[in-house]
Design an enzyme around this catalytic site. Structure first.
Site, PDB file in Angstrom:
ATOM      1  N   ALA A 269      -2.033  -0.989   7.545  1.00  0.00           N
ATOM      2  CA  ALA A 269      -1.221  -0.303   6.516  1.00  0.00           C
ATOM      3  C   ALA A 269      -2.071   0.032   5.305  1.00  0.00           C
ATOM      4  O   ALA A 269      -2.998  -0.715   4.985  1.00  0.00           O
ATOM      5  CB  ALA A 269      -0.043  -1.175   6.108  1.00  0.00           C
ATOM      6  N   LYS A 273      -6.801   4.798   7.694  1.00  0.00           N
ATOM      7  CA  LYS A 273      -7.880   4.673   8.680  1.00  0.00           C
ATOM      8  C   LYS A 273      -7.348   4.896  10.095  1.00  0.00           C
ATOM      9  O   LYS A 273      -8.002   5.551  10.908  1.00  0.00           O
ATOM     10  CB  LYS A 273      -8.569   3.312   8.547  1.00  0.00           C
ATOM     11  CG  LYS A 273      -9.259   3.150   7.192  1.00  0.00           C
ATOM     12  CD  LYS A 273      -9.888   1.801   6.996  1.00  0.00           C
ATOM     13  CE  LYS A 273     -10.359   1.620   5.558  1.00  0.00           C
ATOM     14  NZ  LYS A 273      -9.246   1.474   4.606  1.00  0.00           N
ATOM     15  N   ASP A 336     -10.118  -4.076   8.876  1.00  0.00           N
ATOM     16  CA  ASP A 336     -10.200  -3.671   7.466  1.00  0.00           C
ATOM     17  C   ASP A 336      -9.507  -4.800   6.700  1.00  0.00           C
ATOM     18  O   ASP A 336      -8.305  -4.770   6.476  1.00  0.00           O
ATOM     19  CB  ASP A 336      -9.505  -2.323   7.254  1.00  0.00           C
ATOM     20  CG  ASP A 336      -9.672  -1.825   5.831  1.00  0.00           C
ATOM     21  OD1 ASP A 336     -10.795  -1.868   5.316  1.00  0.00           O
ATOM     22  OD2 ASP A 336      -8.661  -1.419   5.225  1.00  0.00           O
ATOM     23  N   CYS A 389     -12.728  -3.353   0.719  1.00  0.00           N
ATOM     24  CA  CYS A 389     -12.886  -2.502  -0.478  1.00  0.00           C
ATOM     25  C   CYS A 389     -13.321  -3.380  -1.655  1.00  0.00           C
ATOM     26  O   CYS A 389     -12.773  -3.296  -2.746  1.00  0.00           O
ATOM     27  CB  CYS A 389     -11.601  -1.736  -0.789  1.00  0.00           C
ATOM     28  SG  CYS A 389     -10.151  -2.771  -1.028  1.00  0.00           S
TER      29      CYS A 389
END
Length: 455
Positions: A269, A273, A336, A389
C-alpha cells in the site's frame, strides 16, 4: 479592530488541521485530506491551506524557539489554539514572501479573538509585531559554541537527529541535508504507458493549464510544477498517470519483472510500486499485492481499477507471518519495508516530531523479520529486492549485510545496468544504492537487489 471581524476561512481551516495534528496526534496527510474535501473551498484555498499546514509543521521547532524568545508567557502556559495561531502567524511572517505583514498579523488576531479572548488577541498581536520588526536579525544560537543546536534551530530538526547525522556525514553534508528537507518536494508522476504515450499526456496536461517538465532521471517521469487537487484532474481520473517520486519508480526498475512472471509485493500500500510492476509486465502475469491493513488494500484496489491493471491480486496479509503455501513459488519478491521515513521528511515534515531513537530499534527488528519471512517465497534463481524511504544505515545496508550473512543461499547482484547512467554510484556494483535529497534531488531511498542461488 471590530472584535466580531470575520475570520479568514482558509486560515481557520489550516488552524483546525494543525490542532488535529499537534494536539490529537492525527497524521498530516489524513487530516489535510479530510478538511480539503470541503466543496466550498476553491483550488487556490486548498493550495494556501496545504502550504500553511506543511510550512508550519516543517518549521515548528524554530517557530517554538522564537515564541520562547519573544513571548512573555511560556509555551506550556498557552492554550493549544493560541499556540497554533501564533505558529501559523510566524510561519507566514518569516517563511513566505507573498503574505503582507499586516495580513499575517491581523488575520491571526481575528482568529485569537474567536478561539481565545481580548487579552489573548492583544498578546498574539504583540508577539507577531515584535518578530516582524526583528525579521532580518533573529536571535539564533551561536554556531561556534554548539553546532548541533545551531543547525537544529536554524533548520528546524530535533537535536538528536542533527547530532546523529553530524557524526555520520560531517557538517557540510548534514547542513545540505537539513536544507533540502525544508525544500518543497517536486510533484512527480509516472506515465501509464499502457493507456497513453508520454507526449500525449504532456499535451493534455499543458492544454489543461499545467506546467510540466521531464523527470530528472527517468523517461516515464514527469514533474508538474503547479499541481491542483490530483483527484480532480481529468487525466488522473482516466488513469493516464500515477503520482510517484522517481526514487520510488527506481524500485520497479531494479526489480526488473518480466511479462508472465509471478511477483509478490509484501508491503504494497498505497500501490505505487505494485502498479508500476504490473505496468512493466505489460499487464501479463500475476502481481500479488499485500498489506496488513484492510483500508490500505482499498487504496491499491482503487489505483489498480483506475490504471486498468487486471493482473494485480490484492490480499490482506501480515508480512511478518510466513505463508507456507507460497514458499519457493515466487519469481520476484519486493520488500518495501516499513521504516523511519527519514528520506521523505520534505514530503512529511511531521516525521521529525513523531519519530525517536527507540522507534528506530523497533523498526529495525520488524524489517529483519519481514525480510527473513519474504525471502522464503523466492524461487531458486529468483530475485529479492529490499527498499526503504530512509537514509539510516541500520535500516539499509547493515540490514541487508546481516541478512546475507545469515542466508548463504542469497547474494547481492550488480544493479548498475538497471539504473540510468546519471545515477550509477560505486555501490551499484555491490548490489545496492542509497539516494539522498540533497545529492540526487529526489527522495532519500535505499534499494538492494539479491538473487537466490540456483540449486
Amino acid at each position: 479592530m471590530n472584535m466580531r471581524a470575520k475570520v479568514d476561512k482558509p486560515r481557520e481551516t489550516a488552524l483546525k488541521i494543525l490542532y488535529d495534528i499537534n494536539e490529537k496526534g492525527a497524521y498530516s496527510n489524513i487530516s489535510l485530506n479530510k478538511y480539503l474535501n470541503n466543496p466550498e473551498l476553491e483550488s487556490i484555498d486548498r493550495a494556501f491551506i496545504t502550504d500553511i499546514v506543511y510550512g508550519t509543521l516543517k518549521w515548528k521547532y524554530t517557530i517554538d524557539y522564537l515564541i520562547e524568545k519573544f513571548s512573555s508567557i511560556k509555551i506550556k502556559k498557552l492554550s493549544p489554539w493560541i499556540l497554533n495561531i501564533l505558529r501559523m502567524g510566524i510561519y507566514q511572517l518569516n517563511y513566505t514572501d507573498r503574505i503582507p505583514v499586516s495580513a499575517a498579523c491581523n488575520e491571526s488576531v481575528k482568529l485569537a479573538v474567536k478561539y481565545g479572548h481580548t487579552a489573548s488577541s492583544k498578546y498574539v498581536n504583540a508577539v507577531l509585531r515584535n518578530i516582524a520588526r526583528s525579521k532580518d536579525n533573529l536571535p539564533y544560537p551561536d554556531r561556534s559554541k554548539d553546532t548541533a543546536y545551531y543547525l537544529s534551530i536554524r533548520y528546524s530538526h530535533p537535536v538528536w537527529m542533527v547530532k546523529d547525522w553530524l557524526d555520520r556525514f560531517g557538517e557540510e553534508f548534514t547542513e545540505g541535508l537539513l536544507k533540502s528537507n525544508n525544500d518543497v518536494a517536486p510533484f512527480t508522476v509516472r506515465v501509464n504507458d499502457l493507456k497513453i504515450s508520454k507526449q500525449e499526456l504532456l499535451d493534455i496536461l499543458e492544454k489543461d493549464g499545467f506546467e510540466v517538465e521531464n523527470g530528472k532521471y527517468l523517461d516515464e517521469a514527469l514533474i508538474i510544477s503547479n499541481p491542483s487537487a490530483v483527484q480532480k484532474m481529468e487525466a488522473f481520473a482516466k488513469g493516464y498517470f500515477q503520482v510517484q517520486d522517481e526514487s520510488s519508480i527506481l524500485v520497479g526498475k531494479v526489480l526488473d519483472p518480466k511479462p508472465g512472471e509471478t511477483i509478490l509485493d509484501v508491503c504494497s500500500a498505497p500501490g505505487g510500486k505494485s502498479t508500476h510492476i504490473a505496468q512493466i509486465m505489460k499487464n501479463r502475469g500475476t502481481v500479488i499485492s499485500r498489506d496488513i491493513h484492510e483500508h490500505k488494500i482499498k487504496l491499491i484496489e482503487q489505483a489498480k481499477e483506475r490504471l486498468g491493471l487486471e493482473i494485480i491480486k490484492t490480499e490482506v496479509y501480515d508480512a511478518a507471518v510466513t505463508d507456507n503455501k507460497l514458499e519457493g513459488k515466487i519469481d520476484r519478491v519486493l520488500v518495501d519495508a516499513p521504516c523511519t521515513g527519514f528520506g521523505i521528511i520534505r514530503r512529511k515534515p511531521d516525521i521529525k516530531w513523531t519519530r525517536n531513537l527507540e522507534d528506530k530499534a523497533e523498526i529495525v527488528a520488524l524489517q529483519e523479520k519481514i525480510l527473513s519471512t519474504a525471502s522464503k517465497y523466492v524461487k531458486n534463481g529468483g530475485v529479492l529486492v529490499y527498499s526503504t524511504c530512509t537514509i539510516e544505515p541500520e535500516e539499509n545496508e547493515k540490514a541487508v549485510e546481516k541478512f546475507i550473512g545469515e542466508n548463504k543461499d542469497f547474494y547481492l547482484e550488480d544493479i548498475a545496468n538497471l539504473l540510468p547512467d546519471t545515477l550509477r554510484k560505486e555501490s551499484c556494483g555491490r548490489g545496492y544504492i542509497q539516494l539522498y535529497p540533497n545529492i540526487d534531488g529526489i527522495d532519500g531511498f535505499f534499494i538492494a537487489r539479491m538473487r537466490r542461488r540456483s540449486k
